[in-house]
Design an enzyme around this catalytic site. Structure first.
Site, PDB file in Angstrom:
ATOM      1  N   ARG A 121       0.861  -1.179   0.000  1.00 36.48           N
ATOM      2  CA  ARG A 121       0.000   0.000   0.000  1.00 36.48           C
ATOM      3  C   ARG A 121       0.899   1.232   0.000  1.00 36.48           C
ATOM      4  NH1 ARG A 121      -4.816   2.381   2.859  1.00 36.48           N
ATOM      5  NH2 ARG A 121      -4.627   4.502   2.142  1.00 36.48           N
ATOM      6  N   ARG A 143      -5.162   1.998  -4.539  1.00 30.39           N
ATOM      7  CA  ARG A 143      -4.389   1.276  -3.516  1.00 30.39           C
ATOM      8  C   ARG A 143      -4.504  -0.204  -3.783  1.00 30.39           C
ATOM      9  NH1 ARG A 143      -7.631   3.467   0.303  1.00 30.39           N
ATOM     10  NH2 ARG A 143      -7.084   5.410  -0.695  1.00 30.39           N
ATOM     11  N   ASP A 201      -6.782  -1.986   1.165  1.00 29.97           N
ATOM     12  CA  ASP A 201      -7.194  -1.086   2.234  1.00 29.97           C
ATOM     13  C   ASP A 201      -7.912  -1.935   3.277  1.00 29.97           C
ATOM     14  OD1 ASP A 201      -6.932   1.626   2.626  1.00 29.97           O
ATOM     15  OD2 ASP A 201      -9.020   1.979   2.263  1.00 29.97           O
ATOM     16  N   ASP A 221     -10.006  -1.219   6.617  1.00 30.23           N
ATOM     17  CA  ASP A 221     -10.549  -0.188   7.518  1.00 30.23           C
ATOM     18  C   ASP A 221     -11.349  -0.862   8.633  1.00 30.23           C
ATOM     19  OD1 ASP A 221      -9.624   2.007   6.023  1.00 30.23           O
ATOM     20  OD2 ASP A 221     -11.383   1.972   4.722  1.00 30.23           O
TER      21      ASP A 221
HETATM   22  N1  LIG Z   1     -15.901   2.364  -4.256  1.00 31.47           N
HETATM   23  C1  LIG Z   1     -14.903   2.765  -3.450  1.00 31.47           C
HETATM   24  N2  LIG Z   1     -14.491   4.047  -3.478  1.00 31.47           N
HETATM   25  C2  LIG Z   1     -13.485   4.409  -2.655  1.00 31.47           C
HETATM   26  N3  LIG Z   1     -12.891   5.637  -2.489  1.00 31.47           N
HETATM   27  C3  LIG Z   1     -11.951   5.484  -1.564  1.00 31.47           C
HETATM   28  S1  LIG Z   1     -10.956   6.740  -1.036  1.00 31.47           S
HETATM   29  N4  LIG Z   1     -11.878   4.205  -1.118  1.00 31.47           N
HETATM   30  C4  LIG Z   1     -10.960   3.677  -0.113  1.00 31.47           C
HETATM   31  C5  LIG Z   1     -11.719   3.519   1.181  1.00 31.47           C
HETATM   32  O1  LIG Z   1     -10.870   3.344   2.250  1.00 31.47           O
HETATM   33  C6  LIG Z   1     -12.846   3.497  -1.798  1.00 31.47           C
HETATM   34  C7  LIG Z   1     -13.277   2.145  -1.781  1.00 31.47           C
HETATM   35  O2  LIG Z   1     -12.790   1.268  -1.058  1.00 31.47           O
HETATM   36  N5  LIG Z   1     -14.310   1.840  -2.630  1.00 31.47           N
END
Ligand SMILES: Nc1nc2nc(S)n(CCO)c2c(=O)[nH]1
Length: 158
Positions: A83, A92, A95, A97
């Site tokens: 990452r 990335r 991720d 979370d």
């Molecule tokens: N569809 C979608 N859009 C996102 N925008 C971000 S920033 N992220 C990263 C969220 O931590 C995403 C994601 O995981 N999925």
């Protein structure tokens, strides 16, 4: 024993490999047990739009790790899987979370639980609803379907 829900996302190929590899590495931690996994959803990027579609999913884990130890374990997996935080909110490899940890409602300087953007992210709420439809938000007392309804109402009015 603690119950936590973790959102996973990847939008750099091989996306599904990164998801499975991250789950594998979490399961390899003796203090973490992956209890349930949602389906994998292909989702349009929100926030930073100039990037490829994501694969998103949510897992339920049972763990003896504290919330901060679990955060550390997730961050180590993110680093191992390459990452890079080059562009804020940009593409990335993986991720991880932490969305919920027990029914904690806590804002530490490195970790806010529930995840502060949980209520506005259908790419998290839909997979979370799939595996834990009865969860009540410790902050707002809302059900997941209420938050999904709120998002669709907001989108209809925008
Ligand atoms: N569809 C979608 N859009 C996102 N925008 C971000 S920033 N992220 C990263 C969220 O931590 C995403 C994601 O995981 N999925």
């Amino acid at each position: 024993m603690n119950v936590a829900y973790i959102g996973l996302g990847s939008n750099i190929e091989p996306r599904s490999n990164y998801l499975h590899d991250a789950i594998q590495r979490l399961s390899a931690n003796k203090q973490v047990e992956v209890i349930n996994k949602s389906s994998i959803y292909e989702t349009e990027p929100v926030g930073y739009l100039e990037q490829d579609h994501f694969l998103n999913m949510v897992i339920e884990v049972h763990t003896s790790l504290s919330n901060l130890e679990l955060l550390e374990a997730c961050q180590q997996i993110e680093e191992t899987l390459g990452r890079e935080r080059t562009i804020e909110n940009g593409p990335r490899t993986i991720d991880l979370d932490i969305l919920l940890y027990n029914s904690e409602n806590r804002a530490l300087d490195t970790l806010r639980i529930p995840h502060p953007r949980l209520h506005e992210r259908a790419f998290v709420l839909v997979p979370l609803y799939e595996i834990a439809p009865h969860i009540v938000m410790p902050t707002s007392g809302k059900l997941i379907e209420d938050m999904l309804n709120d998002i669709s109402k907001k989108e209809m009015n925008s």
